[in-house]
Motif scaffolding. Sequence first.
Motif, PDB file in Angstrom:
ATOM      1  N   GLU A  98       0.972  -1.247  -0.051  1.00 23.50           N
ATOM      2  CA  GLU A  98       0.068  -0.008  -0.010  1.00 23.50           C
ATOM      3  C   GLU A  98       0.868   1.172  -0.032  1.00 23.50           C
ATOM      4  OE1 GLU A  98      -4.146   0.526   1.874  1.00 23.50           O
ATOM      5  OE2 GLU A  98      -2.761   1.783   3.146  1.00 23.50           O
ATOM      6  N   LEU A 102       0.263   4.158  -2.695  1.00 22.95           N
ATOM      7  CA  LEU A 102      -0.139   5.535  -2.338  1.00 22.95           C
ATOM      8  C   LEU A 102       0.972   6.712  -2.717  1.00 22.95           C
ATOM      9  CD1 LEU A 102      -1.172   4.970   1.486  1.00 22.95           C
ATOM     10  CD2 LEU A 102      -2.601   6.215  -0.339  1.00 22.95           C
ATOM     11  N   ASN A 105       0.212   7.203  -6.181  1.00 23.57           N
ATOM     12  CA  ASN A 105      -1.101   7.963  -6.602  1.00 23.57           C
ATOM     13  C   ASN A 105      -0.707   9.583  -6.284  1.00 23.57           C
ATOM     14  OD1 ASN A 105      -4.037   8.229  -6.673  1.00 23.57           O
ATOM     15  ND2 ASN A 105      -3.991   8.761  -4.452  1.00 23.57           N
ATOM     16  N   LYS A 152       1.801  18.281   2.872  1.00 26.05           N
ATOM     17  CA  LYS A 152       0.568  18.245   3.751  1.00 26.05           C
ATOM     18  C   LYS A 152       1.169  17.655   5.200  1.00 26.05           C
ATOM     19  CE  LYS A 152      -3.507  15.836   4.439  1.00 26.05           C
ATOM     20  NZ  LYS A 152      -4.671  14.976   3.973  1.00 26.05           N
ATOM     21  N   ASP A 158      -3.481  21.319   2.323  1.00 32.76           N
ATOM     22  CA  ASP A 158      -4.297  20.238   1.621  1.00 32.76           C
ATOM     23  C   ASP A 158      -4.423  20.799  -0.017  1.00 32.76           C
ATOM     24  OD1 ASP A 158      -5.031  17.926   2.684  1.00 32.76           O
ATOM     25  OD2 ASP A 158      -6.017  19.174   4.362  1.00 32.76           O
ATOM     26  N   TYR A 224      -5.211   3.811  -8.534  1.00 31.41           N
ATOM     27  CA  TYR A 224      -6.010   4.660  -7.731  1.00 31.41           C
ATOM     28  C   TYR A 224      -7.342   3.708  -7.361  1.00 31.41           C
ATOM     29  CZ  TYR A 224      -9.834   7.910  -6.327  1.00 31.41           C
ATOM     30  OH  TYR A 224     -10.685   8.878  -5.859  1.00 31.41           O
ATOM     31  N   LEU A 227      -6.732   1.494  -4.594  1.00 29.35           N
ATOM     32  CA  LEU A 227      -6.641   2.228  -3.215  1.00 29.35           C
ATOM     33  C   LEU A 227      -8.123   2.446  -2.727  1.00 29.35           C
ATOM     34  CD1 LEU A 227      -4.098   4.731  -3.776  1.00 29.35           C
ATOM     35  CD2 LEU A 227      -3.760   2.907  -2.059  1.00 29.35           C
ATOM     36  N   HIS A 228      -9.194   1.934  -3.630  1.00 27.32           N
ATOM     37  CA  HIS A 228     -10.476   2.575  -3.230  1.00 27.32           C
ATOM     38  C   HIS A 228     -11.561   1.521  -3.586  1.00 27.32           C
ATOM     39  CE1 HIS A 228      -9.826   6.785  -2.595  1.00 27.32           C
ATOM     40  NE2 HIS A 228      -8.710   6.523  -3.412  1.00 27.32           N
ATOM     41  N   GLU A 260     -18.117  25.263  -2.614  1.00 33.03           N
ATOM     42  CA  GLU A 260     -16.912  25.395  -1.759  1.00 33.03           C
ATOM     43  C   GLU A 260     -16.069  26.554  -1.940  1.00 33.03           C
ATOM     44  OE1 GLU A 260     -15.989  21.198   0.472  1.00 33.03           O
ATOM     45  OE2 GLU A 260     -14.848  21.770  -1.279  1.00 33.03           O
TER      46      GLU A 260
ATOM     47  N   LEU B 107     -15.213   2.001   5.954  1.00 36.44           N
ATOM     48  CA  LEU B 107     -14.202   2.199   4.909  1.00 36.44           C
ATOM     49  C   LEU B 107     -13.099   3.301   4.863  1.00 36.44           C
ATOM     50  CD1 LEU B 107     -16.548   1.943   1.859  1.00 36.44           C
ATOM     51  CD2 LEU B 107     -14.446   0.874   2.058  1.00 36.44           C
ATOM     52  N   LYS B 134      -7.112   7.628   3.700  1.00 37.80           N
ATOM     53  CA  LYS B 134      -5.658   6.949   3.098  1.00 37.80           C
ATOM     54  C   LYS B 134      -5.159   8.261   2.175  1.00 37.80           C
ATOM     55  CE  LYS B 134      -7.135   3.411   1.555  1.00 37.80           C
ATOM     56  NZ  LYS B 134      -7.418   1.939   1.099  1.00 37.80           N
ATOM     57  N   ASP B 135      -5.742   8.695   1.117  1.00 35.03           N
ATOM     58  CA  ASP B 135      -5.485   9.676   0.449  1.00 35.03           C
ATOM     59  C   ASP B 135      -6.321  10.972   0.133  1.00 35.03           C
ATOM     60  OD1 ASP B 135      -7.275   8.175  -1.057  1.00 35.03           O
ATOM     61  OD2 ASP B 135      -6.542   8.345  -2.896  1.00 35.03           O
ATOM     62  N   ASN B 137      -9.521  13.515   2.124  1.00 36.10           N
ATOM     63  CA  ASN B 137     -10.552  13.719   3.312  1.00 36.10           C
ATOM     64  C   ASN B 137     -11.896  13.671   2.649  1.00 36.10           C
ATOM     65  OD1 ASN B 137      -8.306  14.777   4.476  1.00 36.10           O
ATOM     66  ND2 ASN B 137      -8.553  16.698   4.454  1.00 36.10           N
TER      67      ASN B 137
END
Lengths: 260, 193
Positions: A98, A102, A105, A152, A158, A224, A227-228, A260, B107, B134-135, B137
């Motif tokens: 992992e 990451l 990514n 970060k 961010d 990607y 990771l999801h 936002e 998750l 993980k990557d 928010n």
Amino acid sequence: MRHYEIAVFAMFILMIWAVTSVQADSGDINKLDNPDSGAFGDMAYDNAGLDDEFDEESVPQVYDPLSGYNRFMTTVNDKLYFWVLKPVARGFEFVIPEPGRLAINRCFRNILFPVRLVNNLLQLEMKGAGIECARFGVNTTIGILGFSDPAKSWLDLDACDEDFGQTLGSYGVGSGFHLVLPLFGPSNVRDTLGMVPDYFLNPINYIDSFALRAGVESLEKFNYTSLHLGEYESVKKDAVDFYPFMRDAYEQNRKMKIEE
Amino acid sequence: MRCLLLVILVFYCLSQNVMAENKDDVEKMLKCRLDSVISVLEKNDLSTHEKNKKVVEIVSPMFDFPQMAKLTLGKRHWPGLSKDEKKRFTELFVNRIKTSYCDKLTLYTNEKVIYKETIQTKRRLRISTYLMSKDNNISILYKFFEKQGEWKIYDLEIQGVSVIQTYRMQFNQILQSGSIDDLLLKLEEPVNS
């Protein structure tokens, strides 16, 4: 050659938009056919006035003239996920630990810096643009080509994700009708058009060899997804009726991102 | 030792009164409960099933589940149901939403929850939080309303997507073309992933 194809595609979308937006007005009239919901007047039902927040009038319904096609494409994408994307992503998960995935990514996200910077600037989000520049500078150098993210972890900066669809939205461009794209999934006319400028801002698309570019793009996508894993499945489980759920969730999510 | 700490934390939170009176109390209650959720999720010696059960126990008192069930049908469909139908629907819906919320927490939760801001308007309270994943928010907005002096959650927005709103649209569509029995049948279907 590639650019020519995109231009044709954009023209095609614009044409559909123009034709269907004429019909949009008549679609709104149909909404008035709703039975008078106030007629029940059940006082005990909702004493805190919560219902108003979710009323059909306060929440615009998604305009969806292509629902037949969209439903079909949602199924196609679903099959693609379970038959191709997920098995390959599982392979990635098995082969690369992992932290490695990451890092890959993060590197890809770092490369997409021009997309975020330009769209922050176009939306006059100067703070966001500044943060993006700082992040790119720090992560590309100290973070070794973006494989790690010291901006970060050390500076608490961010990423400020913005794309051209959001830029259009922030200038008041409506979303147009909902459109499910092959491979990319849920979208709408505005966000699909927004993909064109973002395409040119994405450095990966300037790789000349088609095979290499396709390889790099697939690597990003599979990595990607690895990771999801499980997230799509979980969303699917939530849905009673999958397609309208995905559609409404997409439009609500975009609305939040634009505000936002 | 860690286990003991966890037990103490969980009990402390459960003993914390859900009848929080003002903004700060509601915030504190939410924080406390989410903290204990995270410590449950971090325990490696529990199975997913046991974890979920514990998480539900911790978060449930904050939610007004029957109110949420009503809201998903709206004043258009809810008043027309018989008493049994209302009961059956509420049962099925609450089960579903509990599982779904647990799923999301499991998750996405990596290590911590960040509290962004709390907005209070008269009888509503919105607490926006981020789950560090993980990557990226994941934003979760908790919407509270005041009910006889208590603050209860009536809706969640996960990444800007309102749970009530999306269910409401789906249910409305099903009820427009079918009956309540069709809807109940759909909700009864075993969830396949």
